[in-house]
Design a protein around this motif. Structure first.
Motif, PDB file in Angstrom:
ATOM      1  N   LEU A 633      39.513  42.391  36.843  1.00 50.45           N
ATOM      2  CA  LEU A 633      38.692  42.947  37.915  1.00 50.45           C
ATOM      3  C   LEU A 633      38.698  44.478  37.827  1.00 50.45           C
ATOM      4  O   LEU A 633      39.753  45.106  37.808  1.00 50.45           O
ATOM      5  CB  LEU A 633      39.230  42.511  39.271  1.00 50.45           C
ATOM      6  N   SER A 634      37.507  45.051  37.757  1.00 49.49           N
ATOM      7  CA  SER A 634      37.365  46.516  37.700  1.00 49.49           C
ATOM      8  C   SER A 634      37.191  47.044  39.118  1.00 49.49           C
ATOM      9  O   SER A 634      36.187  46.762  39.780  1.00 49.49           O
ATOM     10  CB  SER A 634      36.165  46.901  36.833  1.00 49.49           C
ATOM     11  N   MET A 635      38.157  47.818  39.591  1.00 48.60           N
ATOM     12  CA  MET A 635      38.087  48.328  40.962  1.00 48.60           C
ATOM     13  C   MET A 635      36.958  49.331  41.136  1.00 48.60           C
ATOM     14  O   MET A 635      36.317  49.381  42.197  1.00 48.60           O
ATOM     15  CB  MET A 635      39.423  48.962  41.344  1.00 48.60           C
ATOM     16  N   SER A 636      36.695  50.126  40.120  1.00 43.21           N
ATOM     17  CA  SER A 636      35.619  51.116  40.247  1.00 43.21           C
ATOM     18  C   SER A 636      34.265  50.434  40.350  1.00 43.21           C
ATOM     19  O   SER A 636      33.425  50.795  41.188  1.00 43.21           O
ATOM     20  CB  SER A 636      35.639  52.073  39.050  1.00 43.21           C
ATOM     21  N   ALA A 637      34.036  49.406  39.508  1.00 42.73           N
ATOM     22  CA  ALA A 637      32.770  48.668  39.561  1.00 42.73           C
ATOM     23  C   ALA A 637      32.654  47.919  40.885  1.00 42.73           C
ATOM     24  O   ALA A 637      31.576  47.869  41.498  1.00 42.73           O
ATOM     25  CB  ALA A 637      32.676  47.691  38.387  1.00 42.73           C
ATOM     26  N   LEU A 638      33.765  47.337  41.343  1.00 41.39           N
ATOM     27  CA  LEU A 638      33.750  46.617  42.614  1.00 41.39           C
ATOM     28  C   LEU A 638      33.413  47.557  43.777  1.00 41.39           C
ATOM     29  O   LEU A 638      32.626  47.206  44.664  1.00 41.39           O
ATOM     30  CB  LEU A 638      35.114  45.955  42.847  1.00 41.39           C
ATOM     31  N   GLY A 639      33.979  48.768  43.745  1.00 36.18           N
ATOM     32  CA  GLY A 639      33.705  49.733  44.803  1.00 36.18           C
ATOM     33  C   GLY A 639      32.239  50.110  44.859  1.00 36.18           C
ATOM     34  O   GLY A 639      31.648  50.253  45.940  1.00 36.18           O
ATOM     35  N   GLN A 640      31.605  50.282  43.691  1.00 31.18           N
ATOM     36  CA  GLN A 640      30.187  50.633  43.647  1.00 31.18           C
ATOM     37  C   GLN A 640      29.329  49.493  44.191  1.00 31.18           C
ATOM     38  O   GLN A 640      28.359  49.721  44.934  1.00 31.18           O
ATOM     39  CB  GLN A 640      29.788  50.960  42.210  1.00 31.18           C
ATOM     40  N   GLY A 897      48.045  42.236  44.534  1.00 32.16           N
ATOM     41  CA  GLY A 897      46.833  42.796  43.927  1.00 32.16           C
ATOM     42  C   GLY A 897      45.609  42.538  44.760  1.00 32.16           C
ATOM     43  O   GLY A 897      44.731  43.399  44.892  1.00 32.16           O
ATOM     44  N   VAL A 898      45.527  41.337  45.363  1.00 35.03           N
ATOM     45  CA  VAL A 898      44.384  41.005  46.217  1.00 35.03           C
ATOM     46  C   VAL A 898      44.357  41.910  47.454  1.00 35.03           C
ATOM     47  O   VAL A 898      43.314  42.482  47.809  1.00 35.03           O
ATOM     48  CB  VAL A 898      44.458  39.519  46.649  1.00 35.03           C
ATOM     49  N   LEU A 899      45.506  42.050  48.106  1.00 29.06           N
ATOM     50  CA  LEU A 899      45.567  42.869  49.317  1.00 29.06           C
ATOM     51  C   LEU A 899      45.268  44.327  49.019  1.00 29.06           C
ATOM     52  O   LEU A 899      44.590  45.016  49.803  1.00 29.06           O
ATOM     53  CB  LEU A 899      46.940  42.726  49.963  1.00 29.06           C
ATOM     54  N   MET A 900      45.719  44.815  47.867  1.00 28.00           N
ATOM     55  CA  MET A 900      45.439  46.193  47.482  1.00 28.00           C
ATOM     56  C   MET A 900      43.943  46.403  47.249  1.00 28.00           C
ATOM     57  O   MET A 900      43.366  47.402  47.684  1.00 28.00           O
ATOM     58  CB  MET A 900      46.226  46.548  46.219  1.00 28.00           C
ATOM     59  N   ALA A 901      43.299  45.419  46.560  1.00 27.33           N
ATOM     60  CA  ALA A 901      41.866  45.536  46.288  1.00 27.33           C
ATOM     61  C   ALA A 901      41.063  45.518  47.583  1.00 27.33           C
ATOM     62  O   ALA A 901      40.131  46.324  47.774  1.00 27.33           O
ATOM     63  CB  ALA A 901      41.421  44.408  45.367  1.00 27.33           C
ATOM     64  N   LEU A 902      41.405  44.612  48.497  1.00 23.86           N
ATOM     65  CA  LEU A 902      40.688  44.532  49.770  1.00 23.86           C
ATOM     66  C   LEU A 902      40.914  45.780  50.617  1.00 23.86           C
ATOM     67  O   LEU A 902      40.001  46.260  51.312  1.00 23.86           O
ATOM     68  CB  LEU A 902      41.128  43.281  50.537  1.00 23.86           C
ATOM     69  N   LYS A 904      41.408  48.820  49.514  1.00 26.05           N
ATOM     70  CA  LYS A 904      40.590  49.906  48.959  1.00 26.05           C
ATOM     71  C   LYS A 904      39.132  49.770  49.379  1.00 26.05           C
ATOM     72  O   LYS A 904      38.460  50.778  49.652  1.00 26.05           O
ATOM     73  CB  LYS A 904      40.708  49.914  47.433  1.00 26.05           C
ATOM     74  N   LEU A 905      38.639  48.548  49.433  1.00 28.46           N
ATOM     75  CA  LEU A 905      37.267  48.353  49.882  1.00 28.46           C
ATOM     76  C   LEU A 905      37.116  48.774  51.339  1.00 28.46           C
ATOM     77  O   LEU A 905      36.119  49.412  51.716  1.00 28.46           O
ATOM     78  CB  LEU A 905      36.860  46.880  49.719  1.00 28.46           C
ATOM     79  N   ALA A 906      38.080  48.418  52.179  1.00 28.95           N
ATOM     80  CA  ALA A 906      38.022  48.784  53.600  1.00 28.95           C
ATOM     81  C   ALA A 906      38.040  50.296  53.768  1.00 28.95           C
ATOM     82  O   ALA A 906      37.348  50.854  54.647  1.00 28.95           O
ATOM     83  CB  ALA A 906      39.184  48.150  54.351  1.00 28.95           C
ATOM     84  N   GLN A 907      38.791  50.987  52.931  1.00 33.37           N
ATOM     85  CA  GLN A 907      38.903  52.441  53.043  1.00 33.37           C
ATOM     86  C   GLN A 907      37.705  53.173  52.472  1.00 33.37           C
ATOM     87  O   GLN A 907      37.479  54.341  52.776  1.00 33.37           O
ATOM     88  CB  GLN A 907      40.173  52.908  52.333  1.00 33.37           C
TER      89      GLN A 907
END
Length: 909
Positions: A633-640, A897-902, A904-907
């Motif tokens: 999972l790419s966090m940068s792509a997910l954020g965009q 990892g799931v909680l960290m990804a979620l 970051k999206l909330a922030q």
């Protein structure tokens, strides 16, 4: 790209011309008299119509080189074409078993150096021999030396001339299908992998062996597998024919010799399979396809997979596959199944055999069976049923030969005014020849008006071993003929030897009925050829009836247009004979047209190309789902993706995804605070909709998430749904249906509970769980749980219930209501509640699904399909498991990892 077709026997073999022996089929050879039997002139070809000394025990037919590659159907689905008789220089020999060739019994090939397997009473024999030897020694008597075969016979082959010829054993149906597919341009380069079908120990270390291998490889595209005579004899004659063949046809060996064979020959079965695998691995290049065939090579797919993890491997079983109750009697059942599961795609003739295989794997290997295949721990294996067929083009060509027309004229004259029922079977218990003859005898007893008017022509392919069945069948034939035969009429023509191909085609063309009474059989291609030959093209008589055992795989293709019979029901079989002979022309033509249509659809070429196409598709799909092929999972792509959308739907698994995994029967009083905080942070953005899915009860989820307002919940894996902001639950499942199946399932679970100390049954509102984590004997409990799951899946299939073996428990739940159906309901409700506008063509433009279990895979697939169809702009599916997955991304850090990804999206909002 090359397709490697691995079958036990190559389509070609080698014949030697020994010193002092006239060339095969030469004029000088034909003129030499046969010392074996001067009543059988050399110029006479054995047939159904020439006088013979004893019709029930005719002279033995020697083996001879094949002039054409056209085949006959045998027990393995083989199609072997037989030529006119020519006698070898050494006179008449025992008849070769066309279906189980007498390996090493030909005069123009080396003899086998293999030893026989141990007799069933080997220890007693050894003791008796030793005792006799001691007694004779005390008496001063010296025992004569045991005769040992001379090496001179073997040495002569090292320098003898040889030539490549068409083999008289092997899977001819497979050969015809490959040739038809190649002729039609649907198959490119292909190479056969197999044995020569003859002993080769005598040629070891000689230049002859290398020359033979080179010639077959360069001129015939065939890779020869060499093994010791002992390995082949133990593999084929003993393990395959004495163990696997009976079991696959529901005849469990129950004599002492069977155990001796199994113990003695399993290692040889492994050795020969390993030799095949090594030959394939040595010649394989990336992009090549490996297709392994039949029960002789069950271990090869797994062996090749170990050496070539990325290879594209298919496997097809040409014979029947028995039920799990029968297959489990094999001592090496798990090894055989695991060998087959090395393939990407496993094929069977009909759906019944596919279902048996899936149930067997589920029961013996605790693998999760789905309609499409088997979900293993690290990958998915697809399974399909695809019946093999004949090659109509080749058959049509050979039917026009003058020899066929000549035999048709002979038969018209010989059987003028008679109705003909024909049959051609191997003389073993599986083929039901005894049942057929008894049914025919009963027919003549009950219908005296048909005596003198009907003839049964039974061609029986003798086995290499004399048996009680042989004598029994001969007795029945003698009894029938002695009862109603006269100088001008014989009710049964019984030929205990094969006939040549021209006679065979003529017989199928002129027959009024074909009768097949197999007790169990994969695909009977003789029936296909009979129907094709009944089109009236070369004979005015056409549209004959087909009497077919319901226990053949072929019967499932014909939709009841054949006269289906139970071979053990003699009265019904006798009635079927009467119906076939008295059927009107209009009904015969109607039935034949439907049968002919099925035969023309299920051709050999169609079977070959369809399997290869399916193998390509499943290989690509499996490779795409392989965990190593799915990107992180790419966090940068997910954020965009998150930022450019404003109608977002999250569907998140609970156990193992939002909290560390625990059994569903383990009470979790409070969710970890971090999980609740992350969900609350995401829900602060009113553009986000979140649902948490779980296998737990509704009241448990209410207690766990009461501090997260506006959170949607899915309970009991989709049976209950609570919408965002609602305080009530919607029951998705039909409560009446749930109560109905629970009663029957509880009885089964109670049965296993009584036999598993320490286990317990949990009754949920829409599911039942059999827990055995705390059982006193965990290993025994696992076996009980596996049997329990198989029992429920077999008994309750019609009630739309399935049992899923999980870690420490068996979950029984309805098929009709799942996490996927709940997710689809949520999406449908959002569609109804949110109308599209200028900015939003869909009620959801961002969909994220996260899970870690097998049950989440179907939700991933559903979500991905929405993206592929353009219904959702951005779709992200994430798997936390290490197995192959439908998800488009993986996350290896687990719950954290799931909680960290979620978070970051909330922030990022």
């Amino acid at each position: 790209m090359t397709v490697f077709i691995a079958s036990l026997f190559l389509p070609k073999t080698v014949h030697f011309t020994l010193p002092g022996t006239p060339p095969r089929g030469s004029h000088s050879e034909k003129k030499q008299p046969s010392p074996a039997d001067d009543r059988f002139p050399l110029e006479r070809q054995p047939s159904l119509f020439q006088p013979q000394v004893n019709l029930t025990t005719p002279p033995h037919t020697p083996t001879e080189e094949r002039k054409r590659d056209d085949p006959f159907t045998n027990e393995d689905g083989l199609r072997i074409q037989l030529p006119p008789l020519q006698l070898p220089a050494d006179g008449l020999r025992a008849p070769i078993d066309r279906n189980s060739p007498t390996w090493g019994g030909r005069a123009d090939q080396p003899k086998s150096r293999a030893n026989s397997p141990p007799p069933p009473s080997i220890l007693e024999n050894i003791r008796n021999i030793q005792a006799k030897a001691k007694e004779l020694g005390r008496q001063g008597i010296t025992q004569p030396r045991t005769l040992v075969r001379s090496d001179s016979h073997d040495r002569v082959f090292a320098h003898a001339n040889w030539k490549v010829s068409s083999a008289d054993q092997g899977n001819g149906g497979l050969r015809n299908a490959a040739e038809a597919a190649s002729r039609e341009g649907k198959l490119g380069d292909y190479t056969w992998v197999g044995t020569l079908g003859m002993p080769t120990d005598a040629l070891l270390g000689t230049q002859q062996l290398q020359d033979i291998e080179d010639k077959l490889a360069t001129e015939h595209d065939m890779l020869t597998v060499f093994c010791s005579d002992k390995d082949f004899d133990g593999h084929y004659s003993h393990f395959c024919k004495q163990i696997l063949w009976p079991v696959f046809h529901y005849q469990i060996p129950d004599n002492p010799k069977s155990k001796a064979y199994e113990d003695h020959s399993w290692k040889y079965y492994v050795n020969l399979n390993q030799a095949f695998a090594d030959k394939i691995v040595k010649n394989w290049k990336r992009g090549d396809v490996v297709w392994v065939h039949d029960y002789h090579l069950l271990l090869v797919p797994g062996m090749v997979r170990k050496k070539l993890p990325d290879a594209k491997i298919g496997f097809f079983l040409h014979v029947a596959f028995p039920s799990s109750e029968v297959f489990r009697c094999l001592a090496v059942r798990k090894e055989l199944l695991e060998g087959m599961l090395g393939a990407n795609l496993i094929g069977f003739q009909i759906h019944e055999y596919t279902r048996h295989f899936l149930q067997t794997c589920s029961r013996l290997l605790s693998a999760e069976a789905t309609p499409d295949g088997l979900q293993l721990e690290d990958r998915f294996v697809d399974v399909l049923n695809l019946p093999i067929g004949i090659d109509p083009v080749s058959l049509s060509h050979h039917r026009k030969e003058e020899e066929v027309k000549r035999w048709l004229d002979i038969m018209r004259e010989r059987y003028a005014g008679k109705k003909l029922i024909v049959a051609r079977d191997k003389l073993d218990h599986v083929r039901g020849v005894r049942q057929k003859l008894l049914s025919y005898e009963l027919f003549l007893n009950k219908n005296p008006e048909w005596r003198d008017k009907v003839v049964l022509i039974q061609v029986a392919l003798s086995t290499s071993e004399k048996s009680e069945l042989d004598a029994t069948v001969s007795d029945i034939v003698t009894r029938v003929n002695s009862s109603w035969a006269n100088l001008a009429y014989q009710p049964v023509v019984y030929l205990k030897q094969d006939i040549d191909y021209a006679q065979y085609l003529a017989l199928l063309s002129i027959a009024d009925a074909l009768m097949i009474t197999s007790q169990r059989e994969g695909m009977n291609l003789t029936s296909h050829e009979y129907l094709f030959c009944q089109d009236g093209e070369i004979d005015d008589k056409k549209h004959g009836s087909l009497i077919l055992s319901e226990f053949t795989g072929t019967s499932s293709l014909f939709g009841g247009n054949e006269l289906s019979v139970n071979p053990w029901d003699y009265r019904a079989c006798a009635e079927a004979i009467k119906t076939a002979l008295e059927m009107g022309d209009e009904e015969k033509e109607r039935r034949w047209s439907k049968l002919y249509e099925a035969v023309n659809h299920h051709t050999g070429s169609h079977w070959f190309t369809e399997f290869m196409s399916r193998l390509d598709r499943v290989y690509e799909e499996q490779h795409r789902r392989d965990q190593t092929s799915v990107p992180r999972l790419s966090m940068s792509a997910l954020g965009q993706q998150y930022k450019r959308t404003d109608r977002r739907l999250f569907i998140l698994d609970f156990e193992g995804t939002l909290v560390s995994w625990g059994p569903v029967n383990q009470i979790i009083p409070v969710s970890p605070q971090r999980t609740l905080d992350v969900l609350n942070d995401l829900l602060l953005d009113d553009r986000n909709t979140i649902y948490v899915m779980s296998g737990r009860r509704p009241e448990e989820l209410d207690r766990l998430f009461h501090r997260v307002p506006n959170l949607g919940l899915i309970a009991e894996n989709g049976c209950f749904l609570k919408d965002c902001g609602s305080s009530t639950w919607t029951e998705m499942a039909d409560s009446e249906q749930i109560r109905s199946w629970k009663e029957s399932v509880k009885n089964i679970l109670t049965y296993y509970l009584e036999r598993t100390p320490g286990a317990e049954i949990e009754d949920r509102r829409c599911s039942l769980i059999f827990h055995y984590k705390s059982a006193e004997d965990y290993e025994a409990a696992m076996r009980q749980a596996t049997d329990c799951a198989s029992h429920i899946n077999d008994a309750c299939e019609e009630q739309h219930v399935h049992a899923i073996p999980l870690d420490g428990c068996v979950l029984v739940e309805p098929i009709d209501w799942t996490k996927t159906t709940a997710a689809a309901r949520i999406f449908s409700d959002l569609q109804d509640g949110m109308a599209p506008d200028e900015r939003h063509k869909s009620p959801v433009d961002f969909l994220m699904v996260i899970g870690d279990g097998r049950e989440d895979e179907k939700v991933f697939k559903w979500a991905n399909s929405l993206g592929e169809e353009g219904m959702v702009k951005e779709v992200v599916t994430v798997s936390l498991g290490s197995r192959n997955t439908e998800a488009t991304a993986t996350l290896t850090q687990g719950v954290s990892g799931v909680l960290m990804a979620l978070q970051k999206l909330a922030q990022s909002a």
